[in-house]
Design an enzyme around this catalytic site. Sequence first.
Site, PDB file in Angstrom:
ATOM      1  CD  GLU A  67      10.489  12.106  11.158  1.00 18.03           C
ATOM      2  OE1 GLU A  67       9.239  11.965  11.505  1.00 18.03           O
ATOM      3  OE2 GLU A  67      11.407  11.958  10.336  1.00 18.03           O
TER       4      GLU A  67
ATOM      5  N   GLY B 102       3.231   4.119  13.225  1.00 19.67           N
ATOM      6  CA  GLY B 102       3.906   2.819  13.372  1.00 19.67           C
ATOM      7  C   GLY B 102       3.217   2.044  14.766  1.00 19.67           C
TER       8      GLY B 102
ATOM      9  CE  LYS C 169      -1.713   2.921   2.494  1.00 20.57           C
ATOM     10  NZ  LYS C 169      -1.701   4.051   1.857  1.00 20.57           N
TER      11      LYS C 169
ATOM     12  CB  CYS D 268      13.043   8.702   7.814  1.00 23.59           C
ATOM     13  SG  CYS D 268      13.964   7.601   6.839  1.00 23.59           S
TER      14      CYS D 268
ATOM     15  CD  GLU E  48      13.413   3.058   8.585  1.00 20.75           C
ATOM     16  OE1 GLU E  48      13.569   4.247   8.687  1.00 20.75           O
ATOM     17  OE2 GLU E  48      14.125   2.050   8.704  1.00 20.75           O
TER      18      GLU E  48
ATOM     19  N   GLY F 292       7.009   5.115   7.951  1.00 21.82           N
ATOM     20  CA  GLY F 292       6.425   6.203   8.039  1.00 21.82           C
ATOM     21  C   GLY F 292       6.469   6.631   9.484  1.00 21.82           C
ATOM     22  CB  SER F 293       4.787   9.187  11.286  1.00 15.94           C
ATOM     23  OG  SER F 293       3.342   8.578  11.389  1.00 15.94           O
ATOM     24  CB  THR F 294       7.137   7.563  15.714  1.00 16.31           C
ATOM     25  OG1 THR F 294       8.790   7.436  15.332  1.00 16.31           O
ATOM     26  CG2 THR F 294       7.085   6.750  17.212  1.00 16.31           C
TER      27      THR F 294
HETATM   28  P1  NAP Z   1       2.362   8.285   7.998  1.00 12.67           P
HETATM   29  O1  NAP Z   1       0.589   8.803   8.357  1.00 12.67           O
HETATM   30  O2  NAP Z   1       2.834   7.524   8.890  1.00 12.67           O
HETATM   31  O3  NAP Z   1       2.010   7.425   6.518  1.00 12.67           O
HETATM   32  C1  NAP Z   1       2.953   6.414   6.184  1.00 12.67           C
HETATM   33  C2  NAP Z   1       2.029   5.101   5.428  1.00 12.67           C
HETATM   34  O4  NAP Z   1       1.153   4.705   6.457  1.00 12.67           O
HETATM   35  C3  NAP Z   1       1.061   5.554   4.437  1.00 12.67           C
HETATM   36  O5  NAP Z   1       1.073   4.888   3.310  1.00 12.67           O
HETATM   37  C4  NAP Z   1      -0.127   5.985   5.096  1.00 12.67           C
HETATM   38  O6  NAP Z   1      -1.348   6.015   4.061  1.00 12.67           O
HETATM   39  C5  NAP Z   1      -0.234   4.807   5.976  1.00 12.67           C
HETATM   40  N1  NAP Z   1      -1.352   4.924   7.170  1.00 12.67           N
HETATM   41  C6  NAP Z   1      -1.705   6.067   7.717  1.00 12.67           C
HETATM   42  N2  NAP Z   1      -2.466   5.659   8.777  1.00 12.67           N
HETATM   43  C7  NAP Z   1      -2.495   4.661   8.933  1.00 12.67           C
HETATM   44  C8  NAP Z   1      -3.065   3.396   9.604  1.00 12.67           C
HETATM   45  N3  NAP Z   1      -4.115   3.858  10.427  1.00 12.67           N
HETATM   46  N4  NAP Z   1      -3.056   2.235   9.512  1.00 12.67           N
HETATM   47  C9  NAP Z   1      -2.012   1.890   8.427  1.00 12.67           C
HETATM   48  N5  NAP Z   1      -1.402   2.635   7.502  1.00 12.67           N
HETATM   49  C10 NAP Z   1      -1.661   3.868   7.707  1.00 12.67           C
HETATM   50  O7  NAP Z   1       3.211   9.516   7.527  1.00 12.67           O
HETATM   51  P2  NAP Z   1       2.475  10.621   6.572  1.00 12.67           P
HETATM   52  O8  NAP Z   1       1.244  11.267   6.999  1.00 12.67           O
HETATM   53  O9  NAP Z   1       2.823  10.514   5.223  1.00 12.67           O
HETATM   54  O10 NAP Z   1       3.456  11.928   7.223  1.00 12.67           O
HETATM   55  C11 NAP Z   1       3.417  12.271   8.638  1.00 12.67           C
HETATM   56  C12 NAP Z   1       4.693  12.266   9.252  1.00 12.67           C
HETATM   57  O11 NAP Z   1       5.501  10.916   9.238  1.00 12.67           O
HETATM   58  C13 NAP Z   1       5.699  12.939   8.548  1.00 12.67           C
HETATM   59  O12 NAP Z   1       5.744  14.313   8.696  1.00 12.67           O
HETATM   60  C14 NAP Z   1       7.027  12.529   9.261  1.00 12.67           C
HETATM   61  O13 NAP Z   1       7.278  12.810  10.451  1.00 12.67           O
HETATM   62  C15 NAP Z   1       6.546  10.782   9.009  1.00 12.67           C
HETATM   63  N6  NAP Z   1       7.347  10.189   7.826  1.00 12.67           N
HETATM   64  C16 NAP Z   1       8.504   9.437   8.053  1.00 12.67           C
HETATM   65  C17 NAP Z   1       8.681   8.710   7.039  1.00 12.67           C
HETATM   66  C18 NAP Z   1      10.105   7.972   7.154  1.00 12.67           C
HETATM   67  O14 NAP Z   1      10.651   7.257   6.264  1.00 12.67           O
HETATM   68  N7  NAP Z   1      10.389   7.371   8.476  1.00 12.67           N
HETATM   69  C19 NAP Z   1       8.447   8.825   5.952  1.00 12.67           C
HETATM   70  C20 NAP Z   1       7.203   9.688   5.695  1.00 12.67           C
HETATM   71  C21 NAP Z   1       6.836  10.516   6.679  1.00 12.67           C
HETATM   72  P3  NAP Z   1      -1.785   7.528   3.838  1.00 12.67           P
HETATM   73  O15 NAP Z   1      -0.561   8.216   3.364  1.00 12.67           O
HETATM   74  O16 NAP Z   1      -2.457   7.095   2.346  1.00 12.67           O
HETATM   75  O17 NAP Z   1      -2.801   8.095   4.503  1.00 12.67           O
END
Ligand code: NAP
Length: 495
Positions: free
Chosen positions: A399, A251, A193, A302, A268, A246-248
């Site tokens: 972050e 996660g 996804k 990240c 991660e 993705g985000s902590t």
């Molecule tokens: P995120 O919300 O953690 O999204 C990462 C992935 O998880 C996306 O595919 C997202 O889908 C999905 N997701 C969201 N809610 C979920 C749930 N309840 N159950 C399962 N999967 C879910 O991150 P973001 O909104 O893109 O960004 C927010 C913050 O995350 C950033 O500002 C940053 O702090 C952090 N981030 C970290 C990394 C890294 O590489 N470590 C990368 C990106 C972001 P959708 O996007 O379709 O909602």
Amino acid sequence: MAETTSKRVADFLSREVPLFIGGQHRKSLSGKTFETPNPATGKTLATVAEGDAADIDEAVRAARAAYDGAWRDLTPSSRGKILWKIGDLIEEHAEELADLESLDNGKPKLQAQFADVAVAAELFHYMAGWTTKLEGNTMSLSTPYAPGAQFHAYTLREPLGVVGQIIPWNFPLMMASWKLAPALACGNTLVLKPAEQTPLSAIFLADLLTEAGLPDGVVNIVNGYGETAGAALAAHENVDKIAFTGSTHVGKLVLRAAEGNLKKVTLELGGKGPNVVFDDADVEAAVAGAADAIFFNQGQVCCAGSRLYVQSGIYDDLVAGVTEAALNIKVGDGLLPDTQMGPLVSSEQLERVSGYVQQGLADGAVPTAGASPVSGPGFFYPATVLTNTRPAMSVVTDEIFGPVLVTDRFDDATEAASVANNSIYGLSAGIWTKDVSKAHTFAKKIQAGTVWVNCFNILDASLPFGGYKQSGWGREMGHEVLNAYTQTKSVVMML
Ligand code: NAP
Ligand code: MG
């Protein structure tokens, strides 16, 4: 507005971007779609099929059928050849993929081509070699309650089964490859996804997977929202493992969702990387390295070096140098050849970044570069340097995931280690010094999964990557990732 010159990419964008399930392009079962914007303009780039729990269910079914069928019957060598071919096809289509990444994410196309796409291809090539090298061991037993008995005992490394993978938007194709390549090398089948902000390159990749000879259903790709499609995948009872980037915060949600069937979980997550410059460093190299560590990919990395700590004697020089570098960065549409920094990925991300900076200024931080949004259209934010920060400010603890560098000074290595480790995160860190002994001693003191010395953001398919503390569980890449996609079976036979 800059546009793609590739007919294939233009055609791809002109039609509804489908789901990829069981080797077929499909609409979502609900018929719903969503729009993905071009962050350089804010205008719609493509219309995308929106999968939800029902589509995830179909995808898991397809992955299970492939796991029990065609995929398991292939020899490791045949699997390796397919992975190698996928790497070749990514290289062949590098320009188209870079166009798509730039258009969908905003990043400069040249960076997409030489970082995202090249790394994705390299990872498939690297992992192709592991398919034939997944070995178990033989053991000599000395079982105390079976005196005199002789046993033949060995271990098998086996795949986990159906793996769910959820990825973010910052490096869409690269994140997909970090997930797909090792899972496939180990013989699993998958449901991926992508992030809603960047749904395109994974679906473009699907055609290359088919062309490489990957059997139908081995990889299934379902775009959709995290709260629906992502949550359904994390909770699915017929998924054996979930790998999340993705985000902590999310996660932790994924972890809870995975509890139902106790599927394996690797995470991660975010980071707030300290970049520590000692006063014996090569100042010119440290300035360039510190700027690149935070401004590459608009700071949406990240493992970015987002906290700069400089030994007092050279603090002013370092800050002046990084400020000048920030002010000189050419911000623009990612498809234009002279662009060095593109827009942020979305209007939400722009709000988040500017909100953090405003709070930082209210808390007393002093900007030497950037700190106010560039007027639209598009989601642009300038390279920003903040001085006069204190450890408890949210710009220092959180972050931000944008081009925002916070700076502070330290007097000795003990203080430097203490401030560097003062974070819930532990993904990456940088050290700048000419003293070899100091570099290695300090590297041991840093709580982070990766420590760079006199460089930053150097990643390689052979290097394990992952987090200490709340930056995650498990490692990606290197041979360590094979542990994340296999399980060990002990076989014992009495002779
Ligand atoms: P995120 O919300 O953690 O999204 C990462 C992935 O998880 C996306 O595919 C997202 O889908 C999905 N997701 C969201 N809610 C979920 C749930 N309840 N159950 C399962 N999967 C879910 O991150 P973001 O909104 O893109 O960004 C927010 C913050 O995350 C950033 O500002 C940053 O702090 C952090 N981030 C970290 C990394 C890294 O590489 N470590 C990368 C990106 C972001 P959708 O996007 O379709 O909602
Ligand atoms: Mg987009």
